[in-house]
Design an enzyme around this catalytic site. Structure first.
Site, PDB file in Angstrom:
ATOM      1  CG  ASP A   1      -1.783  -1.240   1.306  1.00 52.84           C
ATOM      2  OD1 ASP A   1      -2.310  -1.652   0.267  1.00 52.84           O
ATOM      3  OD2 ASP A   1      -1.914  -1.800   2.405  1.00 52.84           O
TER       4      ASP A   1
ATOM      5  CD  GLU B   1      -9.077  -2.157  -2.188  1.00 59.87           C
ATOM      6  OE1 GLU B   1      -9.871  -2.360  -1.254  1.00 59.87           O
ATOM      7  OE2 GLU B   1      -8.255  -2.986  -2.584  1.00 59.87           O
TER       8      GLU B   1
HETATM    9  C1  6LW Z   1      -5.883  -1.978   1.511  1.00 56.49           C
HETATM   10  C2  6LW Z   1      -6.420  -1.915   0.154  1.00 56.49           C
HETATM   11  C3  6LW Z   1      -5.569  -2.910  -0.457  1.00 56.49           C
HETATM   12  O1  6LW Z   1      -6.579  -1.311   2.459  1.00 56.49           O
HETATM   13  O2  6LW Z   1      -5.373  -3.904   0.424  1.00 56.49           O
HETATM   14  O3  6LW Z   1      -4.254  -3.482  -2.251  1.00 56.49           O
HETATM   15  C4  6LW Z   1      -5.842  -3.468   1.677  1.00 56.49           C
HETATM   16  N1  6LW Z   1      -5.022  -2.724  -1.591  1.00 56.49           N
HETATM   17  O4  6LW Z   1      -6.331  -0.703  -0.467  1.00 56.49           O
HETATM   18  C5  6LW Z   1      -4.912  -3.885   2.757  1.00 56.49           C
HETATM   19  O5  6LW Z   1      -3.591  -3.574   2.425  1.00 56.49           O
END
Ligand code: 6LW
Length: 538
Positions: free
Chosen positions: A40, A196
């Site tokens: 991240d 996300e």
């Molecule tokens: C994070 C999300 C993700 O919150 O995995 O790859 C989750 N992205 O954005 C946990 O790292």
């Protein structure tokens, strides 16, 4: 003739400057730029300096801060979360703790915003010196839930974005974290699972919304949308996804799961993307967690950003970089000399350990010392063992390559009855491969212990005649080998285990394998162990 030559030269210069990222005459770099569990990533620039942060889940200190001049060579200069007052990690595992952080720089100040699980509370900390201590947390009280917060600053105002079903945005008072105005909904992206990791950038009169979709596994990818209005509606780039290895071309590439990106502009006005991905071994499985990758971005005026030409990247990147500022090579051998730092006593950094070593949950600092015996890491045991979702006496660094050899020299003179100490390839409380020393009826035995879910298996104990032992874990990408030596020269192999039982695909969670040193006891004791050095070769 002169003028023809001039035009040839001119057109050559124009082509090479438009295509400056893609020419072959450049120095290139290797991905990942931060190998091992560095998930991240988020990046910002302050003047000529870049800063980058990663998520750390159940590990403490939380959120490492890396510095770079060229986006390729990164040095850890601190951590955002060094004091227990900043974060409560009690009882957390690789599915909990500190999730995706964002780092931003505004008006001379750095901000790091993140979410702590399982409470799903968002908070941010700030500092004027990213290599120093960061503030106490400022909680976001109006938005509890889900994850992936980010900040967007414009004209003295601060906007908080986060994922909670869809992507939401709301202006906040950056001094207090209090809500200013309404919550606006920016949508769910293009319909991939788990939209996300949102970030907003303003360029050429557009607001660009960068989003990861597809989940953090093989289907992970990055989309971008834009609008003339911060609150939308946002229209998608027709060329989405702008980054993905979830396609036929990249199906055999060792790097998979590309996503969760952030963009940054360098002082020379070139654009760059930082993202996560993982290097798989056989069976499309990975043990080293999600790693930080870098891609050049071509972003013409009024156009859409294009990552590395076609939205894919390689371990061997053949593109022009910023002028490289290489760092001193990290020492292979850690001698455990104490580093004095000007930090408060409740900061983990006061222990004087090298950057990059982490404990589980909120550690009891009195169990770790570099000063009780100069040049040694002294570990005091506790009855909390390695298989507990808690804070055993355990200190570890990341596995960064598939082929490696990690060795530590232990002085067992003060190993007491019922105590164990050793080295471990640790993925989770119920998934770790150890080589350890234990004392039973006055004799020190060395053995391998393998923890696989509800099964625990020990192999080949042998009695040690002295009080010094070299314990080693090595991997050739298919297997981990647990080894021991009583002279530092001849090593016996005690066990061999498949790497894939420590993989994220097998055990879940969001972290990667850590190489740790630990000690534990069946009942309270005043025994301890001294680790002379730890060596990591790859
Ligand atoms: C994070 C999300 C993700 O919150 O995995 O790859 C989750 N992205 O954005 C946990 O790292």
């Amino acid at each position: 003739m002169k003028s023809v030559l001039f035009y040839i030269l001119l057109s050559f210069c124009t082509i090479s400057s438009n295509a400056q990222q893609w020419t072959t005459s450049n120095q290139g770099f290797k991905n990942p730029v931060l190998p091992g569990f560095h998930a991240d990533p988020s990046v910002c620039r302050a003047g000529d300096d870049f800063y980058l942060v990663n998520s750390t889940f159940q590990y403490f200190p939380g959120v490492p801060v890396f510095h770079s001049k060229d986006l390729v060579n990164w040095e850890q200069v601190g951590n955002c979360l060094t004091r227990p007052s900043q974060v409560d990690l009690k009882g957390t595992d690789g599915n909990n703790g500190i999730y995706a952080p964002t780092i931003r720089y505004n008006n001379g100040r750095f901000y790091m915003v993140t979410t702590v699980f399982p409470s799903r509370r968002h908070f941010y900390v700030w500092t004027d010196n990213p290599a120093g201590e960061w503030s106490e947390p400022i909680m976001i009280d109006f938005a509890i839930g889900s994850c992936d917060p980010t900040l967007y600053f414009e004209g003295g105002r601060c906007f908080f974005l986060w994922k909670e079903g869809d992507i939401k945005i709301c202006e906040i008072d950056v001094e207090t974290g209090k809500q200013l105005g309404d919550i606006h909904h920016l949508g769910t992206g293009l319909g991939g699972r788990y939209p996300e990791g949102p970030h907003i950038y303003k360029k050429d009169g557009y607001y660009y919304l960068l989003l990861a979709e597809g989940g953090t596994e093989h289907g992970h990818h990055v989309n971008i949308l834009r609008s003339k209005n911060l609150f939308g509606p946002y229209e998608p780039n027709p060329a989405n996804p702008i980054l993905s290895h979830f396609n036929m071309k990249m199906q055999n590439n060792p790097i998979q799961g590309l996503g969760h990106a952030d963009l940054v502009q360098a002082p020379d006005s070139s654009w760059w993307m930082i993202c996560l991905g993982y290097r798989t071994s056989g069976y499309l499985q990975h043990v080293m967690g999600r790693e930080t990758m870098l891609a050049p971005v071509n972003w013409e005026k009024g156009g859409w950003p294009i990552a590395n030409g076609d939205g894919t990247l390689q371990t061997d990147m053949k593109c022009q970089t910023l002028p490289l500022v290489p760092l001193d090579k990290e020492p292979i051998k850690e001698d455990f000399n104490y580093t004095k730092r000007n930090v408060p006593m409740d900061s983990f950094l006061s222990l004087g350990l090298p950057m990059g070593w982490m404990c589980l949950c909120n550690p009891d600092y009195t169990r770790y010392s570099l000063t009780e015996r100069k040049g040694f890491l002294r570990l005091h045991p506790t009855t909390t063992d390695l298989s507990a979702t808690d804070s055993p006496t355990f200190i570890a660094r990341r596995q960064t390559e598939l082929n490696f050899t990690a060795t530590a020299l232990f002085d067992l003179s003060h190993l007491m009855e019922g105590m164990q100490t050793g080295i471990t390839a640790y993925a989770a409380p119920l998934n770790h491969y150890d080589v350890l020393a234990e004392k039973i009826n006055g004799t020190i035995f060395i053995k391998s212990n393998v923890r696989l879910g509800q099964t625990s298996h020990s192999e080949k104990p042998f009695a040690l005649s002295g009080t010094r032992v070299w314990l080693r874990i090595t991997s050739d990408k298919d297997f981990y080998y647990m080894m021991a030596s009583d002279d530092g020269i001849n090593f016996n192999q005690l066990a061999k285990m498949e790497y894939r039982f420590l993989s994220t695909e097998t055990i879940g969670g969001f972290t990667g394998v850590m190489l740790g040193l630990f000690t534990q006891c069946s009942e309270k004791t005043n025994g301890y162990v001294d680790v002379d050095w730890f060596e990591y070769k790859y």
